[in-house]
Scaffold this active site. Structure first.
Site, PDB file in Angstrom:
ATOM      1  N   THR A  22      -5.924  -2.019 -45.879  1.00  0.00           N
ATOM      2  CA  THR A  22      -7.102  -2.227 -45.024  1.00  0.00           C
ATOM      3  C   THR A  22      -7.592  -0.918 -44.404  1.00  0.00           C
ATOM      4  N   ASP A  23      -8.880  -0.891 -44.071  1.00  0.00           N
ATOM      5  CA  ASP A  23      -9.429   0.290 -43.374  1.00  0.00           C
ATOM      6  C   ASP A  23      -8.919   0.381 -41.939  1.00  0.00           C
ATOM      7  N   GLU A  24      -8.314  -0.720 -41.452  1.00  0.00           N
ATOM      8  CA  GLU A  24      -7.852  -0.706 -40.052  1.00  0.00           C
ATOM      9  C   GLU A  24      -6.723   0.277 -39.808  1.00  0.00           C
ATOM     10  N   GLY A  63      -7.412  -4.590 -27.083  1.00  0.00           N
ATOM     11  CA  GLY A  63      -7.329  -3.459 -28.026  1.00  0.00           C
ATOM     12  C   GLY A  63      -8.360  -3.502 -29.138  1.00  0.00           C
ATOM     13  N   THR A  87       1.442  -2.615 -38.954  1.00  0.00           N
ATOM     14  CA  THR A  87       2.348  -3.018 -40.045  1.00  0.00           C
ATOM     15  C   THR A  87       1.722  -2.701 -41.410  1.00  0.00           C
ATOM     16  N   LYS A  88       0.388  -2.796 -41.517  1.00  0.00           N
ATOM     17  CA  LYS A  88      -0.252  -2.415 -42.790  1.00  0.00           C
ATOM     18  C   LYS A  88      -0.126  -0.891 -42.986  1.00  0.00           C
ATOM     19  N   GLN A 140     -17.557 -19.102 -37.336  1.00  0.00           N
ATOM     20  CA  GLN A 140     -18.866 -19.394 -36.733  1.00  0.00           C
ATOM     21  C   GLN A 140     -19.625 -20.434 -37.557  1.00  0.00           C
ATOM     22  N   TYR A 182     -16.628 -12.292 -29.272  1.00  0.00           N
ATOM     23  CA  TYR A 182     -15.712 -11.580 -28.376  1.00  0.00           C
ATOM     24  C   TYR A 182     -16.443 -10.444 -27.656  1.00  0.00           C
ATOM     25  N   ASP A 186       8.788 -16.314 -51.313  1.00  0.00           N
ATOM     26  CA  ASP A 186       8.566 -15.298 -50.287  1.00  0.00           C
ATOM     27  C   ASP A 186       8.741 -13.904 -50.896  1.00  0.00           C
ATOM     28  N   ILE A 187       7.854 -12.988 -50.553  1.00  0.00           N
ATOM     29  CA  ILE A 187       7.998 -11.613 -51.076  1.00  0.00           C
ATOM     30  C   ILE A 187       9.222 -10.903 -50.490  1.00  0.00           C
ATOM     31  N   PHE A 213     -13.854 -14.419 -38.599  1.00  0.00           N
ATOM     32  CA  PHE A 213     -15.121 -14.426 -37.863  1.00  0.00           C
ATOM     33  C   PHE A 213     -16.239 -15.230 -38.530  1.00  0.00           C
ATOM     34  N   TYR A 256      -1.015  -5.940 -36.346  1.00  0.00           N
ATOM     35  CA  TYR A 256      -1.367  -6.133 -37.762  1.00  0.00           C
ATOM     36  C   TYR A 256      -1.611  -4.785 -38.443  1.00  0.00           C
ATOM     37  N   ALA A 302       3.922 -17.635 -50.617  1.00  0.00           N
ATOM     38  CA  ALA A 302       4.817 -18.437 -49.776  1.00  0.00           C
ATOM     39  C   ALA A 302       4.119 -19.671 -49.213  1.00  0.00           C
TER      40      ALA A 302
HETATM   41  P1  NAD Z   1      -4.918 -14.282 -46.193  1.00  0.00           P
HETATM   42  O1  NAD Z   1      -4.244 -14.416 -44.879  1.00  0.00           O
HETATM   43  O2  NAD Z   1      -6.113 -15.124 -46.490  1.00  0.00           O
HETATM   44  O3  NAD Z   1      -3.867 -14.562 -47.371  1.00  0.00           O
HETATM   45  C1  NAD Z   1      -2.569 -14.034 -47.340  1.00  0.00           C
HETATM   46  C2  NAD Z   1      -1.750 -14.764 -48.409  1.00  0.00           C
HETATM   47  O4  NAD Z   1      -0.431 -14.180 -48.419  1.00  0.00           O
HETATM   48  C3  NAD Z   1      -1.577 -16.256 -48.129  1.00  0.00           C
HETATM   49  O5  NAD Z   1      -1.799 -17.002 -49.305  1.00  0.00           O
HETATM   50  C4  NAD Z   1      -0.136 -16.384 -47.676  1.00  0.00           C
HETATM   51  O6  NAD Z   1       0.474 -17.624 -47.994  1.00  0.00           O
HETATM   52  C5  NAD Z   1       0.516 -15.233 -48.444  1.00  0.00           C
HETATM   53  N1  NAD Z   1       1.756 -14.780 -47.783  1.00  0.00           N
HETATM   54  C6  NAD Z   1       1.919 -14.479 -46.471  1.00  0.00           C
HETATM   55  N2  NAD Z   1       3.200 -14.134 -46.229  1.00  0.00           N
HETATM   56  C7  NAD Z   1       3.847 -14.201 -47.425  1.00  0.00           C
HETATM   57  C8  NAD Z   1       5.185 -13.950 -47.840  1.00  0.00           C
HETATM   58  N3  NAD Z   1       6.109 -13.550 -46.953  1.00  0.00           N
HETATM   59  N4  NAD Z   1       5.489 -14.091 -49.136  1.00  0.00           N
HETATM   60  C9  NAD Z   1       4.561 -14.505 -50.034  1.00  0.00           C
HETATM   61  N5  NAD Z   1       3.277 -14.774 -49.706  1.00  0.00           N
HETATM   62  C10 NAD Z   1       2.925 -14.619 -48.412  1.00  0.00           C
HETATM   63  O7  NAD Z   1      -5.247 -12.739 -46.342  1.00  0.00           O
HETATM   64  P2  NAD Z   1      -6.512 -12.014 -47.022  1.00  0.00           P
HETATM   65  O8  NAD Z   1      -7.593 -11.915 -46.036  1.00  0.00           O
HETATM   66  O9  NAD Z   1      -6.758 -12.637 -48.329  1.00  0.00           O
HETATM   67  O10 NAD Z   1      -5.902 -10.548 -47.233  1.00  0.00           O
HETATM   68  C11 NAD Z   1      -5.177 -10.238 -48.417  1.00  0.00           C
HETATM   69  C12 NAD Z   1      -4.757  -8.776 -48.367  1.00  0.00           C
HETATM   70  O11 NAD Z   1      -5.917  -7.954 -48.286  1.00  0.00           O
HETATM   71  C13 NAD Z   1      -3.892  -8.418 -47.168  1.00  0.00           C
HETATM   72  O12 NAD Z   1      -2.907  -7.500 -47.593  1.00  0.00           O
HETATM   73  C14 NAD Z   1      -4.864  -7.754 -46.202  1.00  0.00           C
HETATM   74  O13 NAD Z   1      -4.208  -6.828 -45.383  1.00  0.00           O
HETATM   75  C15 NAD Z   1      -5.809  -7.083 -47.161  1.00  0.00           C
HETATM   76  N6  NAD Z   1      -7.177  -6.876 -46.671  1.00  0.00           N
HETATM   77  C16 NAD Z   1      -7.889  -7.925 -46.142  1.00  0.00           C
HETATM   78  C17 NAD Z   1      -9.218  -7.721 -45.753  1.00  0.00           C
HETATM   79  C18 NAD Z   1     -10.062  -8.850 -45.194  1.00  0.00           C
HETATM   80  O14 NAD Z   1     -11.187  -8.613 -44.784  1.00  0.00           O
HETATM   81  N7  NAD Z   1      -9.573 -10.094 -45.158  1.00  0.00           N
HETATM   82  C19 NAD Z   1      -9.791  -6.442 -45.856  1.00  0.00           C
HETATM   83  C20 NAD Z   1      -9.018  -5.395 -46.389  1.00  0.00           C
HETATM   84  C21 NAD Z   1      -7.719  -5.634 -46.796  1.00  0.00           C
HETATM   85  O1  DAU Z   2     -11.304  -4.300 -41.767  1.00  0.00           O
HETATM   86  C1  DAU Z   2     -10.498  -5.066 -42.601  1.00  0.00           C
HETATM   87  C2  DAU Z   2      -9.833  -6.181 -41.807  1.00  0.00           C
HETATM   88  O2  DAU Z   2     -10.868  -7.122 -41.514  1.00  0.00           O
HETATM   89  C3  DAU Z   2      -8.686  -6.846 -42.550  1.00  0.00           C
HETATM   90  O3  DAU Z   2      -7.655  -5.911 -42.720  1.00  0.00           O
HETATM   91  C4  DAU Z   2      -8.167  -8.062 -41.786  1.00  0.00           C
HETATM   92  O4  DAU Z   2      -7.170  -8.726 -42.555  1.00  0.00           O
HETATM   93  C5  DAU Z   2      -9.328  -9.003 -41.536  1.00  0.00           C
HETATM   94  O5  DAU Z   2      -8.891 -10.119 -40.759  1.00  0.00           O
HETATM   95  C6  DAU Z   2     -10.455  -8.268 -40.817  1.00  0.00           C
HETATM   96  O6  DAU Z   2     -10.045  -7.905 -39.475  1.00  0.00           O
HETATM   97  P1  DAU Z   2     -11.015  -8.135 -38.216  1.00  0.00           P
HETATM   98  O7  DAU Z   2     -10.184  -8.220 -37.003  1.00  0.00           O
HETATM   99  O8  DAU Z   2     -12.150  -7.172 -38.261  1.00  0.00           O
HETATM  100  O9  DAU Z   2     -11.619  -9.592 -38.642  1.00  0.00           O
HETATM  101  P2  DAU Z   2     -11.950 -10.916 -37.792  1.00  0.00           P
HETATM  102  O10 DAU Z   2     -12.614 -11.840 -38.764  1.00  0.00           O
HETATM  103  O11 DAU Z   2     -10.792 -11.422 -37.033  1.00  0.00           O
HETATM  104  O12 DAU Z   2     -13.026 -10.405 -36.757  1.00  0.00           O
HETATM  105  C7  DAU Z   2     -14.208  -9.716 -37.157  1.00  0.00           C
HETATM  106  C8  DAU Z   2     -14.934  -9.273 -35.895  1.00  0.00           C
HETATM  107  O13 DAU Z   2     -15.424 -10.428 -35.202  1.00  0.00           O
HETATM  108  C9  DAU Z   2     -14.046  -8.563 -34.907  1.00  0.00           C
HETATM  109  O14 DAU Z   2     -14.821  -7.556 -34.256  1.00  0.00           O
HETATM  110  C10 DAU Z   2     -13.643  -9.643 -33.906  1.00  0.00           C
HETATM  111  C11 DAU Z   2     -14.874 -10.516 -33.873  1.00  0.00           C
HETATM  112  N1  DAU Z   2     -14.681 -11.960 -33.612  1.00  0.00           N
HETATM  113  C12 DAU Z   2     -13.730 -12.618 -34.331  1.00  0.00           C
HETATM  114  C13 DAU Z   2     -13.549 -13.971 -34.170  1.00  0.00           C
HETATM  115  C14 DAU Z   2     -12.503 -14.733 -34.933  1.00  0.00           C
HETATM  116  C15 DAU Z   2     -15.511 -12.626 -32.730  1.00  0.00           C
HETATM  117  O15 DAU Z   2     -16.401 -12.012 -32.088  1.00  0.00           O
HETATM  118  N2  DAU Z   2     -15.341 -13.964 -32.579  1.00  0.00           N
HETATM  119  C16 DAU Z   2     -14.397 -14.678 -33.237  1.00  0.00           C
HETATM  120  O16 DAU Z   2     -14.311 -15.907 -33.061  1.00  0.00           O
END
Ligand code: NAD
Ligand code: DAU
Length: 331
Positions: free
Chosen positions: A120-122, A272, A150-151, A191, A204, A57-58, A187, A147, A33
């Site tokens: 995700t592991d979350e 949280g 919903t996952k 940085q 944080y 859009d999905i 994160f 987040y 999207a």
């Molecule tokens: P991201 O936010 O970088 O990318 C998400 C993509 O989905 C974007 O390109 C966005 O345009 C698209 N999107 C959002 N809403 C949409 C919709 N309604 N229809 C079509 N496309 C849409 O996310 P990411 O970090 O690449 O994560 C990808 C997947 O992996 C997610 O499902 C996330 O939960 C999962 N995941 C992420 C991490 C992580 O560390 N980032 C870890 C484990 C799992």
């Molecule tokens: O565990 C998998 C998840 O990891 C994915 O499902 C999510 O999509 C992905 O965003 C990520 O979630 P987190 O909340 O762990 O990632 P984030 O990069 O937002 O933050 C990582 C850690 O760093 C978290 O403990 C919060 C902290 N943080 C984050 C930001 C943006 C900071 O301390 N400072 C910051 O500016």
């Protein structure tokens, strides 16, 4: 095979599309999207003969049905992915992550299409810093944020559809990814780019929260292994034994970038805020023979820092709006 990749213009989705093109003969259709989190430039350089991009859009039932009907498999990455945004504006997390997954499930049910759901592991909540346990496939669901709730909901839909309608589906739950093409709201890129633009990094709370880092390339190879060889109806946890506190990761970034290791600010904690994630990935390693290739985190982090140094044109247009959003959220 023709593989439909949802969210293929996002961070992990685009890494996965590059991986598929490099490692397989498959053709790819990306459905994305193009939300704020997407970047078309992450897909530059891919062969047009093998990769087709569809903006959409999905949650769009007709479009999703058409695309699923003409695909052999679906790998579903599309999601709203950022915890901080889910606290500020949860609505689109429910719409995309829950209703979007529902829309895809109904389409793969109609067409009998192989479906892999990326999660995700979350969904498992968090662990205490001193807990000897790690998350495994049998850990009960206990999500903390909008987040992760919903996952978790989307995972439960996939499980129910698989059991009730005998879908050919699998799920993977992965830990925190890092690597190229990650949005500067997250994160590690936040940085790195703060340092590059002359702002101070921000931690944080007390900075002791632990994440289990894996390179996005290793996540991609694991998803491909599950897509190819995963058992129908099974869940696989993906992780690379990369536990580190946020403070440790930030100090590494500062040192690699030639700064003083104490050159950062502690700011108000995320409400949280999950304390620790840790993955036991025995199942995918033993059953599918998968292994991460990027096992040296310091090396992967240095390469990621170099990527952001060398690709300013990719992230600079996003930086000011991202920091403005953070200022609003912290106010
Ligand atoms: P991201 O936010 O970088 O990318 C998400 C993509 O989905 C974007 O390109 C966005 O345009 C698209 N999107 C959002 N809403 C949409 C919709 N309604 N229809 C079509 N496309 C849409 O996310 P990411 O970090 O690449 O994560 C990808 C997947 O992996 C997610 O499902 C996330 O939960 C999962 N995941 C992420 C991490 C992580 O560390 N980032 C870890 C484990 C799992
Ligand atoms: O565990 C998998 C998840 O990891 C994915 O499902 C999510 O999509 C992905 O965003 C990520 O979630 P987190 O909340 O762990 O990632 P984030 O990069 O937002 O933050 C990582 C850690 O760093 C978290 O403990 C919060 C902290 N943080 C984050 C930001 C943006 C900071 O301390 N400072 C910051 O500016």
């Amino acid at each position: 095979m023709k593989i439909l990749v949802t969210g293929g213009a996002g961070f992990i989705g685009s890494n996965f599309v590059h991986h598929l093109v490099r490692e397989t003969q498959d053709d790819v259709v990306v459905l994305d999207a193009l939300t704020y989190a997407a970047n078309r430039d992450s897909l530059l350089g891919l062969p047009e003969s093998r990769v087709t991009f569809v903006e959409g859009d999905i949650c769009d039932r007709r479009l999703v049905d058409d695309l699923v009907a003409s695909s052999d498999a679906v790998v579903h990455f599309a999601a709203e992915s950022h915890n901080d945004n889910s606290l500020a504006e949860p609505d689109r997390f429910v719409t995309t992550n829950v209703l979007g997954t529902f829309t895809l499930l109904e389409a793969v049910r109609r067409h009998g299409t192989r479906f892999h759901h990326v999660s995700t592991d979350e969904v498992y909540g968090d662990l205490a810093l001193d807990d000897p346990e790690r998350f495994s496939e049998s850990t009960p669901y206990n999500p903390s944020s909008p987040y992760s709730a919903t996952k978790a909901s989307s995972d439960l839909l996939v499980r129910a559809w698989t059991r009730s309608f005998d879908l050919d589906a699998t799920i993977s739950n992965c830990s925190n990814n890092y690597g190229p093409f990650q949005h500067v709201e997250k994160f590690i890129p936040r940085q790195i780019t703060n340092i590059l633009v002359g702002d101070r990094p921000v931690l944080y709370g007390d900075g002791r929260n632990v994440r289990d880092w894996i390179h996005a390339e290793d996540h991609s190879s694991a998803v491909l292994a599950v897509l190819r060889r995963g058992r129908r109806g099974e869940t696989y946890l993906i992780g690379a034994d990369g536990e580190a506190s946020n403070l440790e990761v930030l100090r590494k970034i500062l040192v690699i970038m030639g700064r003083d290791a104490s050159d950062f600010d502690l700011v108000r904690d995320r409400p949280g805020h999950d304390r620790r994630y840790a993955i036991d990935s025995t199942k995918i390693r033993e059953e599918l023979g998968w292994r991460p290739a990027h096992v040296d985190f310091d090396e992967g982090l240095a390469a990621t820092i170099s990527w952001y140094r060398e690709n300013g044109q990719w992230w600079q247009p996003l930086k000011a709006a991202t920091e403005a959003r953070y200022r609003d959220q912290q106010a």
